[in-house]
Design a protein around this motif. Structure first.
Motif, PDB file in Angstrom:
ATOM      1  N   PHE A  37       0.847  -1.131   0.107  1.00 37.92           N
ATOM      2  CA  PHE A  37      -0.041  -0.026  -0.060  1.00 37.92           C
ATOM      3  C   PHE A  37       1.007   1.269   0.041  1.00 37.92           C
ATOM      4  O   PHE A  37       1.804   1.284   0.734  1.00 37.92           O
ATOM      5  N   GLU A  38       0.714   2.114  -0.872  1.00 42.79           N
ATOM      6  CA  GLU A  38       1.437   3.568  -0.868  1.00 42.79           C
ATOM      7  C   GLU A  38       0.667   4.476  -1.389  1.00 42.79           C
ATOM      8  O   GLU A  38      -0.438   4.535  -2.126  1.00 42.79           O
ATOM      9  N   ASP A  39       0.832   5.823  -0.746  1.00 46.29           N
ATOM     10  CA  ASP A  39       0.360   7.117  -1.311  1.00 46.29           C
ATOM     11  C   ASP A  39       1.380   8.016  -1.288  1.00 46.29           C
ATOM     12  O   ASP A  39       1.773   8.406  -0.047  1.00 46.29           O
ATOM     13  N   SER A  47     -10.439   6.735  -2.795  1.00 42.46           N
ATOM     14  CA  SER A  47     -10.451   5.444  -2.973  1.00 42.46           C
ATOM     15  C   SER A  47      -9.752   4.711  -1.799  1.00 42.46           C
ATOM     16  O   SER A  47      -9.802   3.569  -1.527  1.00 42.46           O
ATOM     17  N   LYS A  48      -8.989   5.422  -1.429  1.00 38.98           N
ATOM     18  CA  LYS A  48      -7.729   4.941  -0.111  1.00 38.98           C
ATOM     19  C   LYS A  48      -8.067   5.430   1.259  1.00 38.98           C
ATOM     20  O   LYS A  48      -7.941   4.726   2.412  1.00 38.98           O
ATOM     21  N   TRP A  49      -8.482   6.775   1.211  1.00 35.89           N
ATOM     22  CA  TRP A  49      -8.767   7.265   2.386  1.00 35.89           C
ATOM     23  C   TRP A  49     -10.288   7.811   2.970  1.00 35.89           C
ATOM     24  O   TRP A  49     -10.762   8.211   1.930  1.00 35.89           O
ATOM     25  N   SER A 111      -9.380   2.521   6.718  1.00 43.02           N
ATOM     26  CA  SER A 111     -10.025   1.172   7.294  1.00 43.02           C
ATOM     27  C   SER A 111     -11.074   0.711   6.088  1.00 43.02           C
ATOM     28  O   SER A 111     -11.214  -0.687   6.132  1.00 43.02           O
ATOM     29  N   GLU A 112     -11.531   1.416   5.406  1.00 39.98           N
ATOM     30  CA  GLU A 112     -12.287   0.995   4.106  1.00 39.98           C
ATOM     31  C   GLU A 112     -11.652   0.612   3.187  1.00 39.98           C
ATOM     32  O   GLU A 112     -11.981  -0.241   2.238  1.00 39.98           O
ATOM     33  N   SER A 113     -10.248   0.834   2.764  1.00 42.74           N
ATOM     34  CA  SER A 113      -9.610   0.272   1.789  1.00 42.74           C
ATOM     35  C   SER A 113      -8.470  -0.716   1.861  1.00 42.74           C
ATOM     36  O   SER A 113      -8.322  -1.621   1.089  1.00 42.74           O
ATOM     37  N   TYR A 114      -7.927  -1.001   2.936  1.00 42.67           N
ATOM     38  CA  TYR A 114      -6.868  -1.809   3.163  1.00 42.67           C
ATOM     39  C   TYR A 114      -6.577  -2.041   4.614  1.00 42.67           C
ATOM     40  O   TYR A 114      -6.444  -1.145   5.676  1.00 42.67           O
TER      41      TYR A 114
END
Length: 277
Positions: A37-39, A47-49, A111-114
């Motif tokens: 996982f990376e941002d 979509s990540k946060w 919590s919703e993505s990874y």
């Protein structure tokens, strides 16, 4: 089989065992980190946060915090994520309560993505010091209660040169002053802390947490600052970064009254898992 062949085979077996052992105990750990996982915050990736706590909470009511998390207080500029806390009157309401707040702030949560069990979580971050302002980077499982809780760092806004690595574990968070469960003699909640001293304000730092089945390691700029083998989380964890505000007793229940925004900047977030070499 001749004695020479037996000796050669014995030496070959010893070499194999020695080589395997050295991979796990020497400078070579026998595994490598694989990025999962990376941002780098070229944009704010929805979509990540999410910009709330898991399940939509916008403050931690049990902590009696002074801030309300607003989506608008999370932004991206020049490749940096900014979580902005500021003195601002706001009436907030979520499923856990409602009330008037004297501050608004920002947070991110994946919590919703990874989620991931074991591995390495890493963040490059910078924030100022201000009395009562409380930037943090922490990990919790999706289960309830959210224990174990791993606080990779918490900068409480009490002392400028002290930052904390905290670890909470047990059956549930305290419901009494002595931390015993329903009057039983068995402790149901435990916490350990490590105070790190140095310069932390307005300084770019890389904080990381490594979780293995038998130990946990906290690092600052790739240097170990804390280790523990108690209450190791086994469930998948998600990541939170936030700025809370709290009028702590250590500050005589005062918070810095500056009207200037308080900004926590994050350069990147990375998560890794262990893979055999």
């Amino acid at each position: 089989m001749g004695a020479k062949k037996i000796l050669l085979r014995f030496l070959f077996i010893v070499f194999q065992i020695s080589n395997a052992f050295s991979c796990c105990t020497g400078n070579d750990p026998g595994y490598e980190w694989k990025l999962t996982f990376e941002d780098n915050f070229d944009s704010l990736d929805a979509s990540k946060w999410i910009r709330t706590l898991a399940y939509g909470g916008r403050t931690i009511w049990t902590n009696k915090e002074l801030q309300w998390y607003k989506d608008e207080n999370v932004s991206v500029e020049n490749g940096k994520l900014k979580l902005t806390a500021k003195k601002e009157s706001y009436f907030g309401k979520d499923k856990n309560g409602e009330g008037q707040f004297g501050f608004t702030s920002g947070m991110i949560c994946n919590s919703e993505s990874y989620t991931q069990a074991y591995g390495k979580w890493e963040m490059r971050v910078r924030f100022p010091y201000r009395k009562g302002y409380w930037p943090a980077f922490w990990l919790v499982p999706t289960q309830y209660p959210t224990l174990p809780e791993i606080d990779v760092f918490e900068y409480f806004g009490i002392e400028k040169n002290k930052i904390y690595c905290n670890h909470h574990w047990g059956i549930d968070y305290p419901n009494s002053t002595n931390n015993f469960y329903n009057g039983n003699s068995e402790l149901f909640y435990q916490v350990e802390s490590k105070i790190i001293e140095g310069k932390f304000d307005d300084t770019w730092m890389v904080w990381s947490f490594e979780c293995f089945p038998d130990k946990m390691i906290w690092k600052l700029n790739d240097k170990i600052v804390y280790q523990s083998d108690k209450g190791i989380p086994t469930a998948p964890l998600y990541l939170i970064a936030n700025v809370a505000v709290l009028d702590r007793q250590e500050n005589n229940f005062k918070v810095d009254n500056s009207t200037d925004p308080y900004i926590m900047e994050i350069d990147y977030v990375r998560i890794y898992k262990m893979t055999p070499k």
